[in-house]
Design an enzyme around this catalytic site. Sequence first.
Site, PDB file in Angstrom:
ATOM      1  N   GLY A  22       2.544  -2.879   3.992  1.00 58.63           N
ATOM      2  CA  GLY A  22       3.419  -4.034   4.139  1.00 58.63           C
ATOM      3  C   GLY A  22       2.660  -5.317   4.371  1.00 58.63           C
ATOM      4  CD  GLU A  23       0.969  -8.320   2.659  1.00 62.57           C
ATOM      5  OE1 GLU A  23       0.340  -8.855   3.600  1.00 62.57           O
ATOM      6  OE2 GLU A  23       0.418  -7.821   1.658  1.00 62.57           O
ATOM      7  CB  ILE A  64      13.259  -9.730 -18.675  1.00 61.44           C
ATOM      8  CG1 ILE A  64      14.204  -9.155 -17.633  1.00 61.44           C
ATOM      9  CG2 ILE A  64      11.820  -9.417 -18.347  1.00 61.44           C
ATOM     10  CD1 ILE A  64      14.293  -7.640 -17.691  1.00 61.44           C
ATOM     11  CB  CYS A  86      -0.903   0.016   1.229  1.00 56.71           C
ATOM     12  SG  CYS A  86      -1.862  -1.493   1.453  1.00 56.71           S
TER      13      CYS A  86
END
Length: 631
Positions: free
Chosen positions: A76-77, A291, A2
């Site tokens: 965050g988490e 990539i 967030c």
Amino acid sequence: MCGITGVYHLETAKPVDPARLRMMLAPMQYRGPDGSGTWTAPGVGLGHLRLSIIDVEGSPQPMLSDDETTAITFNGEIYNYRELRKDLRDMGHRFHTEGDTEVILAAWRQWGPSCLQHLHGMFAFAIHDHMAGQLFLARDRLGVKPLYYALLADGSVAFASELKGLLAHPMLRVEPSLTAVDDYFAFGYVPDDACFVAGVQKLPAGHFLSLERGKPMPAPRQWWDIDFSKRVKASVGECEEHLVKLMKQAVTSRMVADVPLGAFLSGGVDSSAVVALMAEASPRAVKTCSIGFDQAALDETEYADRIAERFATDHRKRIVSADDYSLIDRIALHFDEPFADASALPMFRVSELARENVTVALSGDGADEAFAGYRRLVFQHQEERVRRFLPGVFRKNILGPLGAIYPKADWAPRPLRAKATLQSLARTGAEGYAEAVGVTGPAMRKRLFTDAARRALDGHVAEERYWRLMDNAPAREALDRAQYADMKIWLPGDILTKVDRMSMAVSLEAREPLLDHRLIEFAASIPADMRVRGGTGKWLMKKAMQRYLPDDILYRPKMGFVTPISQWFRGKLAGEAQALTGASALARTGWLDTKQIDKIVTAHQSGKADHGRLIWQLMMLDKAVARVFKL
């Protein structure tokens, strides 16, 4: 993941306009496209942007406690939130959501500031506690999530996830910090203890800030640190088994999500190790992405393909042009402060590819810092052994002058660059390492700055922060000291800033399992020869991963993302380089000697010297100056 922002009045409980909070959130919309909210009370306001990861339909923010006396905005988490919720429920707390935000609120009410010790994760949050009469700001242990703040002229403190959130506040006085410009030239980024805008600060990693109305602005307080001074008493085999256990724990705890999850896969040791452990823990094929580049010398996709096949992942790859300079302006926009690590461009591309299929991606960042994987750390370890046997007077008076006259060989590997080695040995270990980790040295910076700018800098030496940290580190050996300084300066300032901004630019949550604090603490406790042995960094980690990965993955030379910036300034970006001495924003500052810049650009474009990295620094600084200071 967030974006957060807020305003707190230190002197009197003046009202906070919700429209101002929305104004601060608006430039960071990409950090939370799934929802937004504001909350205000006398003297305080909190804002939030949401990227839904856990409890997708619930847990709106800012969130209030049942009695509405405590409010939180959180970025965050928290990976152990389920275990914490169970413990807190047993203590009598009630929960109405399935997310981690409410768990932080309950933990605060149970333990106050000590709640931080219970949180395992990445976070930056603000809690307003009406009963305690305070606003509490906190940042995670290693600085994975950012938090800027500033004391404004009206007596309020404003904070935001990114500098652009503060720049949207009309009371912020937007003036440049020349010492931060010198820091930027020295390292290629503005370190966490500085800011491009004077008066703005970044809450340091592992610190909190407790604001109380009627009291002066306090200094941040440290709540966690890395300790290299202790040594584990265990055999190599026991350390290897414990490391594997910690790595599994770190990876599986970061696989909790209510949205699609995957991993970046470069084919290097670190990302391959993360994918191997994810595959072992997952009942489904792990989604991976990589990539590659259209220049074979820069392309690693064959290694990523082999790991994807080995662990039967759901793999996607994309080949991009090595001349992918079209992103430069967008990259500069997301960093706000000048940022010269050109690997940000491919980091954006791999995040963009990942976001097409997942909302969360695990990365391999952190192992090089924890286990001494960088070549500069290996060289530092070797050079310090030499320093111990050579008197300081000999090193200073003999090796120093010899290094000064020795011809440069920048094209050669570091051990064969006698000039660099001699000059490094002539210095103290801290001085030598600060030079090795730097980008533009003191001599060149002195030539670049105008007389007026040098006077304004008043003897500022960017490298001193490395000297201080290494001299005062909680450490036993020289390698410990260098790693400690890297984790305090390089890791949050460069690596984690790059990953946060480039992943958030496409609304992707990046998680770094190899920065689990328990893993970091263990790595700091193992002997130096389990980190570096036989000229190889990450020795114990590579040994532990032999059960999962083949030797040609574990022991091949490190590549990393590479961009051909030197060629760009002799080709398609030649005009951009030449413009730096003309009507550029940078030229209008009066900080730098434009004649010196012209010499640097001319020498580079004629092929007499390779100044590609310095010109890139100048160009990125020019873009930041134009955007932030409107010059």
